[in-house]
Design a protein around this motif. Sequence first.
Motif, short mmCIF file in Angstrom:
data_model
loop_
_atom_site.label_atom_id
_atom_site.label_comp_id
_atom_site.label_asym_id
_atom_site.label_seq_id
_atom_site.Cartn_x
_atom_site.Cartn_y
_atom_site.Cartn_z
N PHE A 35 36.31 34.23 47.84
CA PHE A 35 37.04 33.08 47.23
C PHE A 35 36.16 31.98 46.96
CE2 PHE A 35 40.17 35.92 49.42
CZ PHE A 35 40.83 36.10 48.29
N LEU A 36 34.83 32.17 47.24
CA LEU A 36 33.83 31.20 47.17
C LEU A 36 33.77 31.17 45.49
CD1 LEU A 36 31.09 32.02 49.37
CD2 LEU A 36 32.79 30.10 49.69
N GLY A 37 33.93 29.74 44.84
CA GLY A 37 34.09 29.70 43.44
C GLY A 37 35.31 29.82 42.59
N VAL A 38 36.17 30.38 43.58
CA VAL A 38 37.63 30.60 42.72
C VAL A 38 38.27 29.05 42.44
CG1 VAL A 38 40.01 31.48 43.23
CG2 VAL A 38 37.78 32.73 43.83
N PRO A 39 38.71 28.81 41.58
CA PRO A 39 39.53 27.67 41.11
C PRO A 39 40.21 27.04 41.93
CG PRO A 39 39.33 28.93 39.25
CD PRO A 39 39.04 29.61 40.18
N VAL A 42 43.91 28.08 42.01
CA VAL A 42 44.37 29.49 42.53
C VAL A 42 44.64 29.46 44.04
CG1 VAL A 42 43.72 31.88 42.40
CG2 VAL A 42 43.17 30.51 40.51
N ILE A 43 43.60 28.68 44.58
CA ILE A 43 43.82 28.59 46.07
C ILE A 43 44.21 27.46 46.62
CG2 ILE A 43 42.46 29.05 48.20
CD1 ILE A 43 42.26 31.41 46.42
N THR A 44 45.68 27.38 46.36
CA THR A 44 46.56 26.24 46.70
C THR A 44 46.60 26.51 48.24
OG1 THR A 44 48.48 27.68 46.60
CG2 THR A 44 47.87 26.39 44.59
N LYS A 45 47.20 25.05 48.87
CA LYS A 45 47.55 25.30 50.30
C LYS A 45 48.13 26.34 51.00
CE LYS A 45 49.24 22.11 53.91
NZ LYS A 45 49.89 20.92 54.34
N GLU A 46 49.11 26.61 50.13
CA GLU A 46 50.03 27.99 50.35
C GLU A 46 49.33 29.32 50.38
OE1 GLU A 46 50.76 25.52 47.86
OE2 GLU A 46 52.17 24.44 49.12
N PRO A 127 49.81 35.25 44.80
CA PRO A 127 49.61 35.48 43.50
C PRO A 127 48.72 36.66 43.09
CG PRO A 127 48.51 33.69 44.34
CD PRO A 127 49.11 34.20 45.67
N ARG A 128 49.16 37.14 42.05
CA ARG A 128 48.48 38.22 41.22
C ARG A 128 46.85 38.24 41.14
NH1 ARG A 128 49.34 42.91 40.02
NH2 ARG A 128 51.42 42.96 39.31
N THR A 129 46.31 37.00 40.79
CA THR A 129 44.96 36.48 41.00
C THR A 129 44.30 36.96 42.13
OG1 THR A 129 45.31 34.97 39.40
CG2 THR A 129 43.33 35.03 40.31
N VAL A 130 44.89 36.67 43.25
CA VAL A 130 44.46 36.56 44.82
C VAL A 130 44.33 38.09 45.06
CG1 VAL A 130 44.44 36.22 47.16
CG2 VAL A 130 44.87 34.31 45.36
#
Length: 173
Positions: A35-39, A42-46, A127-130
């Motif tokens: 997840f390094l570099g993922v906007p 996309v990586i919300t607190k939830e 989320p699908r992206t994750v």
Amino acid sequence: MQEEDWRVSGCTPSFHERNTAALDGYIISIIGSPFLGVPKEVITKEVFQWLTSVPDIAKDSMRIMRYTDEFVGYEREIKSGQGPTTFECYKMEHKLTKEETTIKFQSFSDDAWKRINQACLSPADGPRTVLEIFVNMGRLMETFYLYFEDGYNKPSNMKKVMSQLLLEPFSLK
């Protein structure tokens, strides 16, 4: 530390003990590094809270890496004196040959892929992206271990595979 204790003492743990220790060692890398570099959108607190719970799809991606590494790198690890591998523990505990154990570890990976595919067919958790990041981690590591002979020591196929993936045209006829 537990793995090192087993190696130094010459103790052979059960498959369950060895497998648990091996998988625990991967948790940080499988949860953090992809997840390094993922906007940040996309990586919300939830999503971050969900990731820190170590969701099943993350565990299965990790299992694919571990089990594939185990049956591909078995000979190398035995020769290096790293102590009992998960593969060796399973082989000895179930009194199987190397070939039978390899088939079993391939089935462990196949089962993990089935669970990942199911999670992607009906994504209820993240989320699908994750979810796609975990799918791609499993793909990447499986490719790394299976097609680069012994990923660590003989990357002779890397140029060929990367060229096929990125440079050579293909058709979907």
